[in-house]
Design an enzyme around this catalytic site. Structure first.
Site, mmCIF file in Angstrom:
data_model
loop_
_atom_site.group_PDB
_atom_site.id
_atom_site.type_symbol
_atom_site.label_atom_id
_atom_site.label_comp_id
_atom_site.label_asym_id
_atom_site.label_seq_id
_atom_site.Cartn_x
_atom_site.Cartn_y
_atom_site.Cartn_z
ATOM 1 N N ILE A 65 0.841 -1.190 0.000
ATOM 2 C CA ILE A 65 0.000 0.000 0.000
ATOM 3 C C ILE A 65 0.880 1.246 0.000
ATOM 4 C CG2 ILE A 65 -1.699 1.278 1.397
ATOM 5 C CD1 ILE A 65 -2.123 -1.665 2.730
ATOM 6 N N CYS A 66 0.503 2.259 -0.795
ATOM 7 C CA CYS A 66 1.143 3.569 -0.688
ATOM 8 C C CYS A 66 0.051 4.621 -0.827
ATOM 9 C CB CYS A 66 2.270 3.737 -1.714
ATOM 10 S SG CYS A 66 1.703 3.828 -3.412
ATOM 11 N N ARG A 67 0.410 5.825 -1.229
ATOM 12 C CA ARG A 67 -0.593 6.883 -1.303
ATOM 13 C C ARG A 67 -1.516 6.694 -2.501
ATOM 14 N NH1 ARG A 67 -1.699 12.090 -3.283
ATOM 15 N NH2 ARG A 67 -0.121 11.776 -4.872
ATOM 16 N N MET A 93 -3.951 4.715 -0.677
ATOM 17 C CA MET A 93 -4.769 5.255 0.418
ATOM 18 C C MET A 93 -5.755 6.313 -0.074
ATOM 19 S SD MET A 93 -4.163 3.531 3.098
ATOM 20 C CE MET A 93 -4.787 4.482 4.509
#
Length: 101
Positions: A65-67, A93
């Site tokens: 997961i990242c932005r 996210m």
């Protein structure tokens, strides 16, 4: 090149709500995760991944997961080439509507 597995934020949320035990790795920077991470996720910054390979088990799958989903996709490609089982959370996210902690 082997195709990369992907999961949407909504699919991930549903799996967590069912109580599935998932290996979630958040690769964002410290100041980004300060705003909240998906409950149960482990924070390993993207740049630290190559130095922390011993924390990953090739028998298990990891969801990254990242932005926005771009950095996590890069991490997935890197680890997949090393033989790890990985899955990228598409949209990152920015797409996550579930709880954060």
């Amino acid at each position: 090149m082997e195709e990369m597995k992907e999961i949407t934020a909504e699919e991930l949320k549903q799996r967590l709500e069912k109580g599935e035990k998932l290996n979630l790795i958040d690769v964002r920077e410290d100041e980004e995760v300060a705003y909240g991470m998906i409950p149960g996720a482990k924070h390993i910054k993207m740049g630290e991944i190559p130095h922390r390979l011993e924390e990953f088990n090739k028998e298990e799958e990891y969801i990254f997961i990242c932005r926005s989903g771009v950095r996590s996709e890069n991490v997935c490609r890197y680890l997949q080439e090393l033989g790890y089982s990985v899955c990228n959370m598409v949209g990152g996210m920015l797409a996550w509507e579930g709880e954060v902690e």
